[in-house]
Scaffold this active site. Sequence first.
Site, PDB file in Angstrom:
ATOM      1  N   HIS A 145     -69.576 -20.116  13.556  1.00 51.48           N
ATOM      2  CA  HIS A 145     -68.496 -20.197  12.587  1.00 51.48           C
ATOM      3  C   HIS A 145     -67.100 -20.123  13.200  1.00 51.48           C
ATOM      4  O   HIS A 145     -66.212 -20.870  12.805  1.00 51.48           O
ATOM      5  CB  HIS A 145     -68.667 -19.064  11.567  1.00 51.48           C
ATOM      6  N   ARG A 195     -69.431  -9.062  10.112  1.00 50.80           N
ATOM      7  CA  ARG A 195     -70.259 -10.262  10.187  1.00 50.80           C
ATOM      8  C   ARG A 195     -71.277 -10.225  11.322  1.00 50.80           C
ATOM      9  O   ARG A 195     -72.388 -10.743  11.187  1.00 50.80           O
ATOM     10  CB  ARG A 195     -69.366 -11.501  10.335  1.00 50.80           C
ATOM     11  N   HIS A 254     -71.361 -16.978  11.219  1.00 52.89           N
ATOM     12  CA  HIS A 254     -71.247 -16.578   9.817  1.00 52.89           C
ATOM     13  C   HIS A 254     -72.647 -16.315   9.282  1.00 52.89           C
ATOM     14  O   HIS A 254     -73.555 -17.122   9.479  1.00 52.89           O
ATOM     15  CB  HIS A 254     -70.561 -17.657   8.987  1.00 52.89           C
ATOM     16  N   GLU A 256     -63.714  -8.092   1.505  1.00 56.11           N
ATOM     17  CA  GLU A 256     -64.726  -8.704   2.354  1.00 56.11           C
ATOM     18  C   GLU A 256     -65.146  -7.733   3.444  1.00 56.11           C
ATOM     19  O   GLU A 256     -64.570  -6.650   3.598  1.00 56.11           O
ATOM     20  CB  GLU A 256     -64.183 -10.013   2.958  1.00 56.11           C
ATOM     21  N   ARG A 288     -63.987 -11.012  14.934  1.00 59.66           N
ATOM     22  CA  ARG A 288     -62.922 -11.269  13.961  1.00 59.66           C
ATOM     23  C   ARG A 288     -63.265 -10.661  12.607  1.00 59.66           C
ATOM     24  O   ARG A 288     -64.356 -10.865  12.084  1.00 59.66           O
ATOM     25  CB  ARG A 288     -62.713 -12.774  13.782  1.00 59.66           C
TER      26      ARG A 288
END
Length: 539
Positions: free
Chosen positions: A350, A289, A243, A121, A385
């Site tokens: 998110h 992100r 997100h 990811e 994060r």
Amino acid sequence: MSASNSMVHHYDVLIIGSGSAGLTLALHLAPKTRIAILSKRTLEEGASLYAQGGISVVLDKNDSTQSHIEDTLRVGAGLCNETAVRFTVEQAHEAIHWLIAQGTAFTRDSNGGPGYHLTREGGHSHRRIIHAADATGRVVETKLVQLAKAQSNIEIFENYVAIELITNHKLGRDSNQCLGAYALNRAQGRVDTFSARCVILATGGTGKVYLYTSNPDVCTGDGIAMGWRAGCRVANMEFIQFHPTCLYHPHAKSFLITEALRGEGGRLLLPNGAPFMHRFDRRGELAPRDIVARAIDHEMKRLGIDCVYLDISHKPAAFIRQHFPNVYAHCLEFGINITQEPIPVVPAAHYTCGGIVTDLHGQTDLENLYAIGETAHTGLHGANRMASNSLLECLVFARAAAQNINARLAEISQPESLPPWDESQVVDSEEEIVVAHNWDELRRFMWDYVGIVRTVKRLQRAQHRIDLLLQEIAEYYGNFRITNDLIELRNLVVVADLIIRSASERQESRGLHYILDYPQKKSVARNTILTPPARSNLS
């Protein structure tokens, strides 16, 4: 509702929240510990249930803990606590193997070997995401619920909404420590008192403070707000992760399109089919992100479009159905066949990277009060994060907190008799519309003024509105009986204020905080730490 029909409960440990953090902690406490778990809805409902991607852990021989640490530090944009990062990553292997030992069914290698399938990811330099298809959170949470229900020392209170922590200071005593909490029994319409030697806040994040969010309805910042009102510092509340890819459909509520889809080759496209991520970052769709969310936000505003598109249809249909069965099935319910066409997506609030300040054992500023999971600020995430470090943080710090509680619980005395909830001076409200109106107003101006891209003027406008709402809701709270919606609104207004104040203090763009007036990053990275007024002499 009256004090006469309320109940007083006595436990060794009170856990407020029933997600992966709270349940993991309960399962690691000593077997003779009397444990109460408060769940706002059913035991399973919470953000953990909806986590799709997986859990980051080094299992590949070509990967290393040092690489995982370096990736996390890089994505965190200079604000990660390296000690916390190293602690988390080094504990990951043991935490995952505990889950496996409990029977958690992670996806195996497709070649039938003994290993597990690992995906990659955004922000990760290797494949290190262990997962259960595209429903990891549901599989993990379901297993933890099953284990908790089988434990005779754990009592579960569903449909209980925590209102306020009970502390010595609030009872007019000198040395401050946490003694328990008041909670609304939604089914009976009464407020019960929970007395405990240790209290754990594991209530998740603050996503519902925004108009668009991937979070379920229970994520209203309860733990952070209660901890703040009890005297705990909070840190880095300006870093709200949006997100990049939530399903855009008028009837699809808060459905996340997992980042693993981009990890397996999904491409972000404009309505005309043109890719655009290469213009924003050399890593394209696998950029962190914050970069991807800002890129989508930029293109939507530049072109005046409602959404962009995420396309995985160039992959074999069997591959898509095998790796993303839940995304495939859910999108199909809305007439979108992801094996043949792209998915309309938009960014949405998110994850809350900030929270109540804790140490590596989950201990807060307040004696006998712990905070774990998304409620806490451990220093792991920094300014952004990294994908799939969230469930890992829940597991690692829940285990660490449980170990600390096990070691010191015998030394903590049961709190003396606590007063029942006092509502002798309040009446039933005849103006519930006030709560609904304030809720809607709050979420809209937070989205408009404190969203993905911020300005000084927008933050000033938000602060002006939040100051008015704080006054209105404090007055309403003081005059009328408690309801579920009032509790949640009161907490949302507190966390919104913390987000706005933190964002206003950071005069730079770093990680998830992007402000047009200060587009550059400062040479020295500092945490934004807010101290409650009652603690100002201790800062």
